[in-house]
Design a protein around this motif. Sequence first.
Motif, PDB file in Angstrom:
ATOM      1  N   GLY A   1       0.825  -1.211   0.000  1.00 43.50           N
ATOM      2  CA  GLY A   1       0.000   0.000   0.000  1.00 43.50           C
ATOM      3  C   GLY A   1       0.852   1.251   0.000  1.00 43.50           C
ATOM      4  N   ALA A   2       1.895   1.257   0.847  1.00 46.00           N
ATOM      5  CA  ALA A   2       2.770   2.425   0.908  1.00 46.00           C
ATOM      6  C   ALA A   2       3.458   2.643  -0.436  1.00 46.00           C
TER       7      ALA A   2
ATOM      8  N   LEU B   1      -7.856   4.288  -4.328  1.00 49.99           N
ATOM      9  CA  LEU B   1      -8.610   3.668  -3.239  1.00 49.99           C
ATOM     10  C   LEU B   1      -7.969   2.360  -2.802  1.00 49.99           C
ATOM     11  N   VAL B   2      -7.421   1.615  -3.807  1.00 51.21           N
ATOM     12  CA  VAL B   2      -6.860   0.306  -3.465  1.00 51.21           C
ATOM     13  C   VAL B   2      -5.612   0.462  -2.579  1.00 51.21           C
TER      14      VAL B   2
ATOM     15  N   VAL C   1      -8.800  -8.187  -1.877  1.00 50.64           N
ATOM     16  CA  VAL C   1      -8.208  -6.878  -2.159  1.00 50.64           C
ATOM     17  C   VAL C   1      -7.307  -6.945  -3.387  1.00 50.64           C
ATOM     18  N   SER C   2      -6.617  -8.088  -3.587  1.00 47.91           N
ATOM     19  CA  SER C   2      -5.789  -8.222  -4.788  1.00 47.91           C
ATOM     20  C   SER C   2      -6.654  -8.152  -6.045  1.00 47.91           C
ATOM     21  N   LEU C   3      -7.828  -8.790  -5.971  1.00 43.33           N
ATOM     22  CA  LEU C   3      -8.739  -8.735  -7.127  1.00 43.33           C
ATOM     23  C   LEU C   3      -9.200  -7.300  -7.359  1.00 43.33           C
ATOM     24  N   ILE C   4      -9.534  -6.595  -6.269  1.00 42.85           N
ATOM     25  CA  ILE C   4      -9.917  -5.184  -6.410  1.00 42.85           C
ATOM     26  C   ILE C   4      -8.779  -4.409  -7.057  1.00 42.85           C
ATOM     27  N   GLY C   5      -7.555  -4.733  -6.632  1.00 45.30           N
ATOM     28  CA  GLY C   5      -6.392  -4.068  -7.203  1.00 45.30           C
ATOM     29  C   GLY C   5      -6.294  -4.289  -8.697  1.00 45.30           C
ATOM     30  N   ILE C   6      -6.552  -5.530  -9.137  1.00 49.56           N
ATOM     31  CA  ILE C   6      -6.475  -5.814 -10.575  1.00 49.56           C
ATOM     32  C   ILE C   6      -7.552  -5.032 -11.329  1.00 49.56           C
ATOM     33  N   PHE C   7      -8.747  -4.950 -10.717  1.00 44.38           N
ATOM     34  CA  PHE C   7      -9.829  -4.255 -11.419  1.00 44.38           C
ATOM     35  C   PHE C   7      -9.658  -2.744 -11.406  1.00 44.38           C
TER      36      PHE C   7
END
Lengths: 199, 217, 151
Positions: free
Chosen positions: B137-138, B162-163, C28-34
């Motif tokens: 994240g950082a 956001l991620v 969260v990794s999937l959210i990251g990919i999207f």
Amino acid sequence: MIPVYSLGLLGAFASAGIAFYALMRETDGLHRLLLTDLVEVVTLAFIALLGTDLAEALILPGLVVGVSELIALSEIFRIKEGYTRPPADTLQIEVMNTAPPILAALLVIYGIILSGFSGGAVAGLGVIFYFLSRDPGERFELIETASGYSWVLWIIAFFIFMVFPQHWFFAVMLAGSAILVKVMAKMSLIGTMRGDPDA
Amino acid sequence: MPDIGGSDLFVLAFGDILHYFNPYTATLFLLALLFTGLVIASRPERQLDIAFGGDAYYAKMTTVSEMRFRRFMAIACGLASMGAMASGDIFNFTLFVSLVGITNVGIVSAVRIRHVLNAAYEYGIVAMVATLPLFGGAALILGTTGTLSIQALAAGGFAVPLVGKALLALGVIGEGMAPFYAAKAEMFRAPGAPYVIMCSLSSLLIFLRVVEIVITI
Amino acid sequence: MLIISRISRVLSNFQHLVALFAGACVIVSLIGIFSLPLAFEENQLYPKTLDPASSLYPYDRGGVPFGPTEIVAQYPENSPYAGYVTTYLTPLSQYLADHTHYLGTTIVAHPGGIIDEILYNTRGLDTVVETSILFTAFAIASYLYRRREEE
């Protein structure tokens, strides 16, 4: 065209997803510990994607945090599972009876000339070799104490950098000598940890 | 940007890493300081197990070396929480959070009770893998905005993804186990009252701090 | 009520802890990919420059030992002596660097340059916390190790 950074992130996120999925499915304690390494590598990938000098500097803490937690956890695992049998006796060959003092002295002297981190590594190599071939005895605590004090000196050097920046040269020299002792002490512990003193 | 912490009271600069206090973080900092003082001053509790159906009870003894070790870890944990409260740099904050995580493991790892060690091990694995969302994240925030300073990010003009924020929050949850107190209860069954409470308090503090950071940036 | 008690029963078993956290990370990794593509900010701190002519290429981190070096710090006014603590090579490495063009390929043994500046001066506190983490982990491991010997 897809920007390179996003492409790298795609790879990193995908690897993170796979690593965490593996961790989710695994139930065995030891295998979980091994899988954490898979996760650590992806952490470094996230930082390395920046490609700046800062990224290179941030990888170091990232790596150290992972390694140090691995040290503590593997020791907890050992205690938890009750593996307390000391390792078998060490390697015994002719060279290890005659060469250590000379080689260790040469490496330590060259290490002190170099000073700093690489100097500590070179000197530490000499001390590892010496302790590996000789009976470690109870020098364990002495080395730990030396390492602890040199760590404090090293930290003091950092604060000199931040609080009295005009004394930067003194801070460099202090940090260089302290880290020499610190790295050397930490590495020599590897030498003493092999085998049981009574074996 | 929403300014939930209030205006800055005090800024301490260490090179590129700024430490700052606003009314919100100063309160959390004082709480950590107070509790660290309590840990230094107080004596550990002695647990008694009462055997049902009789007058007998077992006293669980804590050896002096174990007590000293756990007190050292608890004090280190308090210092790490204080650092995390005051840090004004995202990467430095994540490092302090990792320190909180590993000292939490240390506080309970000295106990010789098997189920406590089991819980400490599971918790330790989570704390270890939580470094991915934390540092990830950082790094993501640094990559997309070009800065790590919370003050610079709070000044506005940056689109923090956001991620990145989600990763940061998830990492802190993993290191502190903030919403999983039920699981941590297993660790709290270890004898030694003021020290185990430190685990709980420190994770609450870092969680409250990351909420502030995520809203501010 | 029933759902809550069922959830709390799953949560209270610490054996499920790792799987739960790993599951959250997968999501969260999937959210990251999207959420891709994410734009890379070109205006970075401490940017890296590559000089193919250098004998330390590709790991030449630049900098003159004990002399001023230009670096892009976040708050330059806080580190008036930034740039002084940079590259140094051991005598052997210096000799190799002067006589060959391939020292860069073994650079793992030659840290330094701007990195020293970042680690020691401008972001020194990071290193302090990092070594504290190592120190704590080492304390845990050596305490557990030593206790075995007492028994």
